[in-house]
Design an enzyme around this catalytic site. Sequence first.
Site, short mmCIF file in Angstrom:
data_model
loop_
_atom_site.label_atom_id
_atom_site.label_comp_id
_atom_site.label_asym_id
_atom_site.label_seq_id
_atom_site.Cartn_x
_atom_site.Cartn_y
_atom_site.Cartn_z
N ASP A 37 1.04 -0.83 0.12
CA ASP A 37 0.46 -0.17 -0.14
C ASP A 37 0.74 0.83 -0.37
OD1 ASP A 37 0.94 -0.43 2.58
OD2 ASP A 37 -0.74 0.05 3.55
N HIS A 241 20.63 1.78 -20.74
CA HIS A 241 19.54 1.87 -19.37
C HIS A 241 20.45 1.40 -17.89
CE1 HIS A 241 16.62 3.75 -21.87
NE2 HIS A 241 17.60 4.04 -22.39
N ASP A 258 24.94 9.37 -16.91
CA ASP A 258 23.91 10.34 -17.59
C ASP A 258 22.56 10.01 -17.03
OD1 ASP A 258 20.91 11.02 -19.02
OD2 ASP A 258 21.70 8.52 -20.30
N ASP A 269 18.97 16.62 -19.24
CA ASP A 269 19.11 14.91 -19.82
C ASP A 269 20.53 15.37 -19.79
OD1 ASP A 269 19.47 12.39 -20.06
OD2 ASP A 269 17.98 12.53 -22.15
N HIS A 348 20.72 3.82 -30.99
CA HIS A 348 20.49 4.51 -30.66
C HIS A 348 20.37 5.93 -31.74
CE1 HIS A 348 22.50 6.98 -28.77
NE2 HIS A 348 23.19 6.07 -28.10
N HIS A 352 16.47 13.59 -28.64
CA HIS A 352 14.77 13.39 -28.43
C HIS A 352 14.25 15.00 -28.48
CE1 HIS A 352 15.21 12.90 -24.36
NE2 HIS A 352 16.45 11.90 -24.77
N HIS A 359 11.41 12.31 -22.48
CA HIS A 359 11.39 12.15 -23.54
C HIS A 359 9.70 12.53 -24.04
CE1 HIS A 359 14.13 8.05 -23.47
NE2 HIS A 359 14.40 9.33 -23.52
N GLU A 385 22.43 13.24 -28.27
CA GLU A 385 23.33 12.38 -27.65
C GLU A 385 24.13 11.00 -28.67
OE1 GLU A 385 20.46 10.22 -24.85
OE2 GLU A 385 19.05 11.57 -25.38
N TYR A 389 29.04 2.02 -28.64
CA TYR A 389 29.53 1.19 -27.53
C TYR A 389 29.90 -0.17 -28.38
CZ TYR A 389 25.99 4.21 -26.27
OH TYR A 389 24.87 5.71 -26.53
N ARG A 413 28.83 8.11 -24.55
CA ARG A 413 27.88 9.28 -25.13
C ARG A 413 28.29 9.87 -24.65
NH1 ARG A 413 23.58 6.32 -23.75
NH2 ARG A 413 23.23 7.12 -21.61
N GLU A 415 25.78 14.01 -24.64
CA GLU A 415 24.47 14.32 -24.80
C GLU A 415 24.08 15.60 -23.98
OE1 GLU A 415 21.29 12.28 -21.78
OE2 GLU A 415 19.67 13.24 -23.65
N1 GLY Z 1 18.40 9.28 -20.51
C1 GLY Z 1 17.36 9.15 -21.27
C2 GLY Z 1 17.91 9.72 -22.64
O1 GLY Z 1 19.17 9.78 -22.37
O2 GLY Z 1 17.50 9.81 -23.47
MN MN Z 2 20.89 10.92 -21.33
MN MN Z 3 18.38 11.86 -23.77
#
Ligand code: GLY
Ligand code: MN
Ligand code: MN
Length: 441
Positions: A37, A241, A258, A269, A348, A352, A359, A385, A389, A413, A415
Amino acid sequence: MAITAQEYQQRRQTFMAKLGQGTAIFRSAPHAVMHNDVEYNFRQDSDFYYLTGFNEPNAVAVFAPHHLEHQFILFVQPKDLAEETWVGYRAGVEGAQEKFGADIAYSIHELAEKLPDYLKGSDRLFYHFGRDEKFNQTILQHYQRLLATRSKRGTGPTAIADPGTILHPMRMVKSEAELALTRRATAISAKAHLWAMEYAKPGLYEYQVQAEIEHLFRLEGAAGFAYPSIVAGGANACVLHYVENNAQLQDNELLLIDAGACYEYYNGDITRTFPVGDRFTPEQRVLYELVLEAQKQAIAAVKPGNSYQAPHQAAVRVITHGLRDLGLLRGNLEELIEGEKYKPFFMHGTGHWLGLDVHDAGIYKIGPEKDDWTTFSAGNVVTVEPGIYISPYIQPAEGQPEIADHWQGIGIRIEDDVLVTATGNDVLTAAVPKEVKDLEA
Ligand code: GLY
Ligand code: MN
Ligand code: MN
């Protein structure tokens, strides 16, 4: 710094002007259960919040521009001192009118009785079928009941449409007030990254770096993290992720972080990748420089009128070219790009939309053809970004060389969050260094 009541009102007017004879209905976000709960902190649905600023569960917002008396109607949890003693304050019916500008507000318990009055004069119902299955059924039942009696009444909705087609183009262009909140979210995120760079060293655990970052988020007034923080040493960075964050940092590894803060519903982000110890190894360095060049060229492609896909195309070209120079890909550059042979290394997209959702809502493709991408306009906020890899489990694309051991276990990466301006762009997260010279001791 928050969004003013006038701005919410203006958003509602713009939205309702596009509904025609339609009625739009929005459901608040459902509670998310943590266990038994115990629930996660409530976080309003972003569409609901964008139009109302109302941050309580178990509410319904209705927009009926054709209605003679009320155009903006809120159904909310009524004041209840006993309930509020347990779960917190409520605006109540009066507060919904006085503080949130509803033309009229009702208790949520009156929904079944009152809702038809706002639907029966409409020609269309705008509703997004969301996560609340029970409420989806409620809306369908109202719709079917009105449809069944329409022939005798002469009016009523004959279609259900998604409000996102009207609302999401609005959300894509940020107002000055939204940008101020975004700048605050990105500034807090940047500050945490700067501190993490200073703090991280061999022997610490990933979660210790995570703790420092998230401590700073809250200390600076952020609600918390915008998404689960990724603090990934060495090969963990090859899991996009990765959130376990429980490994010990090693001297010769890179650390990919990240992480972003959520401030008043707006999000940062940011990703940076840097040596845990003093310096990059030669392999890490050459791949890092490649990602950095790809990211810079991608950012340069963020400007009004450019295709949304231009940054990705720029990044793919730099990365594919570079991987080919290093012998990690083999063949003609155009064929490697066309055949997507870079994908085992860069799987990827390059970004975004960023806003109320990390997102964020918004359109990417505007048609079925390969080149039917939306174009950037001033006020859009997008992440850039790219990454490379080289997982220990990497499977080269067909016809491509095996990857030597010394490349494996490197994940990179970079970003940034980028605002499209009238003439180009503004990198909101530029305060966090990314040049090699700034990342080495
Ligand atoms: N951290 C999520 C992304 O970079 O899209
Ligand atoms: Mn990110
Ligand atoms: Mn991102």
